[in-house]
Design an enzyme around this catalytic site. Structure first.
Site, PDB file in Angstrom:
ATOM      1  N   GLU A 113       9.287 -38.830 -50.855  1.00 11.81           N
ATOM      2  CA  GLU A 113       8.289 -38.449 -49.858  1.00 11.81           C
ATOM      3  C   GLU A 113       8.185 -36.931 -49.817  1.00 11.81           C
ATOM      4  OE1 GLU A 113       9.097 -39.852 -45.926  1.00 11.81           O
ATOM      5  OE2 GLU A 113       7.253 -38.939 -45.126  1.00 11.81           O
ATOM      6  N   GLY A 127      -4.034 -21.509 -59.019  1.00 10.96           N
ATOM      7  CA  GLY A 127      -3.450 -22.554 -59.863  1.00 10.96           C
ATOM      8  C   GLY A 127      -1.975 -22.824 -59.586  1.00 10.96           C
TER       9      GLY A 127
HETATM   10  N1  ACO Z   1      -9.371 -28.876 -50.738  1.00 15.55           N
HETATM   11  C1  ACO Z   1      -9.900 -29.320 -51.906  1.00 15.55           C
HETATM   12  N2  ACO Z   1      -9.440 -28.949 -53.120  1.00 15.55           N
HETATM   13  C2  ACO Z   1      -8.444 -28.060 -53.137  1.00 15.55           C
HETATM   14  C3  ACO Z   1      -7.854 -27.520 -51.964  1.00 15.55           C
HETATM   15  C4  ACO Z   1      -8.362 -27.985 -50.723  1.00 15.55           C
HETATM   16  N3  ACO Z   1      -7.840 -27.559 -49.599  1.00 15.55           N
HETATM   17  N4  ACO Z   1      -6.878 -26.654 -52.312  1.00 15.55           N
HETATM   18  C5  ACO Z   1      -6.863 -26.640 -53.663  1.00 15.55           C
HETATM   19  N5  ACO Z   1      -7.797 -27.481 -54.137  1.00 15.55           N
HETATM   20  C6  ACO Z   1      -8.085 -27.784 -55.532  1.00 15.55           C
HETATM   21  C7  ACO Z   1      -8.461 -26.554 -56.322  1.00 15.55           C
HETATM   22  O1  ACO Z   1      -9.840 -26.316 -56.304  1.00 15.55           O
HETATM   23  C8  ACO Z   1      -7.950 -26.905 -57.704  1.00 15.55           C
HETATM   24  O2  ACO Z   1      -8.870 -27.728 -58.369  1.00 15.55           O
HETATM   25  P1  ACO Z   1      -9.403 -27.316 -59.851  1.00 15.55           P
HETATM   26  O3  ACO Z   1      -8.181 -27.429 -60.736  1.00 15.55           O
HETATM   27  O4  ACO Z   1     -10.452 -28.326 -60.142  1.00 15.55           O
HETATM   28  O5  ACO Z   1      -9.903 -25.927 -59.720  1.00 15.55           O
HETATM   29  C9  ACO Z   1      -6.713 -27.755 -57.401  1.00 15.55           C
HETATM   30  O6  ACO Z   1      -6.884 -28.263 -56.084  1.00 15.55           O
HETATM   31  C10 ACO Z   1      -5.432 -26.957 -57.449  1.00 15.55           C
HETATM   32  O7  ACO Z   1      -5.653 -25.703 -56.838  1.00 15.55           O
HETATM   33  P2  ACO Z   1      -4.516 -24.591 -56.824  1.00 15.55           P
HETATM   34  O8  ACO Z   1      -5.151 -23.244 -56.973  1.00 15.55           O
HETATM   35  O9  ACO Z   1      -3.471 -24.950 -57.803  1.00 15.55           O
HETATM   36  O10 ACO Z   1      -3.942 -24.781 -55.345  1.00 15.55           O
HETATM   37  P3  ACO Z   1      -3.290 -23.639 -54.423  1.00 15.55           P
HETATM   38  O11 ACO Z   1      -2.388 -22.780 -55.183  1.00 15.55           O
HETATM   39  O12 ACO Z   1      -4.351 -22.992 -53.636  1.00 15.55           O
HETATM   40  O13 ACO Z   1      -2.401 -24.560 -53.448  1.00 15.55           O
HETATM   41  C11 ACO Z   1      -2.272 -25.708 -51.361  1.00 15.55           C
HETATM   42  C12 ACO Z   1      -2.987 -25.628 -52.716  1.00 15.55           C
HETATM   43  C13 ACO Z   1      -0.791 -25.966 -51.573  1.00 15.55           C
HETATM   44  C14 ACO Z   1      -2.885 -26.866 -50.566  1.00 15.55           C
HETATM   45  C15 ACO Z   1      -2.500 -24.348 -50.649  1.00 15.55           C
HETATM   46  O14 ACO Z   1      -3.877 -24.160 -50.436  1.00 15.55           O
HETATM   47  C16 ACO Z   1      -1.793 -24.233 -49.320  1.00 15.55           C
HETATM   48  O15 ACO Z   1      -0.637 -23.852 -49.249  1.00 15.55           O
HETATM   49  N6  ACO Z   1      -2.512 -24.566 -48.233  1.00 15.55           N
HETATM   50  C17 ACO Z   1      -1.968 -24.434 -46.884  1.00 15.55           C
HETATM   51  C18 ACO Z   1      -0.869 -25.449 -46.629  1.00 15.55           C
HETATM   52  C19 ACO Z   1      -1.339 -26.878 -46.839  1.00 15.55           C
HETATM   53  O16 ACO Z   1      -2.432 -27.278 -46.435  1.00 15.55           O
HETATM   54  N7  ACO Z   1      -0.436 -27.669 -47.474  1.00 15.55           N
HETATM   55  C20 ACO Z   1      -0.613 -29.088 -47.681  1.00 15.55           C
HETATM   56  C21 ACO Z   1      -0.436 -29.796 -46.372  1.00 15.55           C
HETATM   57  S1  ACO Z   1       0.007 -31.467 -46.535  1.00 15.55           S
HETATM   58  C22 ACO Z   1       1.695 -31.427 -46.782  1.00 15.55           C
HETATM   59  O17 ACO Z   1       2.325 -30.395 -46.766  1.00 15.55           O
HETATM   60  C23 ACO Z   1       2.380 -32.726 -47.033  1.00 15.55           C
END
Ligand code: ACO
Length: 170
Positions: A113, A127
């Site tokens: 999980e 990325g």
């Molecule tokens: N909504 C839709 N798509 C998304 C989002 C989003 N919020 N965030 C990233 N993506 C997509 C990107 O466009 C990318 O797609 P692509 O490969 O087609 O371009 C893919 O997902 C991966 O993107 P990354 O650049 O690798 O993601 P990033 O480094 O920005 O990390 C993360 C994503 C971890 C969600 C980051 O935005 C973050 O820390 N957000 C705040 C915390 C959060 O919301 N965490 C998840 C909560 S749920 C949990 O923790 C269980």
């Protein structure tokens, strides 16, 4: 002494920046290094998941059944490399912490999980979220894990879908 490091190709071609990762877990003899890493990761989770109560984040990150996969920048590494710090000669973090995933494995049931997943604000959309999740999937294979489940924030559902997660259990 020879420098022995394990490099795995970057999952997808998302970034050329050299990276390093480690998997850490709190335990009775946890070193200062491990505790410092967990404190820093807990702070990233706290900032990036503002709706989560901080004490809950702290409790799970330091829970001895939870592990955390942590991603770092690795300025001295070769381009396109991801160094596994467990097999690197120096266990110390090479550069700034990018983010990580805290998870709990249920080995008998072969699933884990995901409790928290976050990337530092300044490092998002580069990325690294994909890299950290793909590293977790590889780590899961090493631990005999076949499935991951999580309760994703509505905002993050798109991210998890991109990384192969579905809404139902498959
Ligand atoms: N909504 C839709 N798509 C998304 C989002 C989003 N919020 N965030 C990233 N993506 C997509 C990107 O466009 C990318 O797609 P692509 O490969 O087609 O371009 C893919 O997902 C991966 O993107 P990354 O650049 O690798 O993601 P990033 O480094 O920005 O990390 C993360 C994503 C971890 C969600 C980051 O935005 C973050 O820390 N957000 C705040 C915390 C959060 O919301 N965490 C998840 C909560 S749920 C949990 O923790 C269980």
């Amino acid at each position: 002494m020879e420098q022995l490091s394990e490099y795995v190709p970057l999952p997808q071609t998302s970034t050329t920046v050299p990276l390093a990762f480690t998997v850490v877990q709190n335990h009775s003899g946890a070193s200062d290094l491990i505790l410092t890493q967990l404190i820093q990761l807990k702070s990233i989770f706290g900032r990036q998941l503002p709706k989560m109560p901080r004490p809950y984040i702290t409790r799970l990150v330091f829970d001895r059944r939870h592990k955390s996969l942590i991603l770092y920048l690795n300025p001295r590494g070769p381009p396109h490399s991801i160094t596994n710090m467990a097999t690197s000669p120096s266990p110390s973090p090479p550069g700034a912490m990018v983010g990580g995933i805290c998870y709990r494995a249920y080995k008998n049931e072969k699933f884990a999980e995901i409790a928290f997943c976050a990337v530092q604000a300044s490092q998002q959309v580069k990325g690294y979220g994909s890299v950290v999740m793909n590293l977790l999937k590889e780590q899961g294979l090493r631990e005999g894990i076949e499935y991951f489940i999580t309760y994703a924030d509505n905002y993050a559902v798109g991210y998890f879908k991109k990384l192969g997660f579905t809404k139902g259990i498959t």
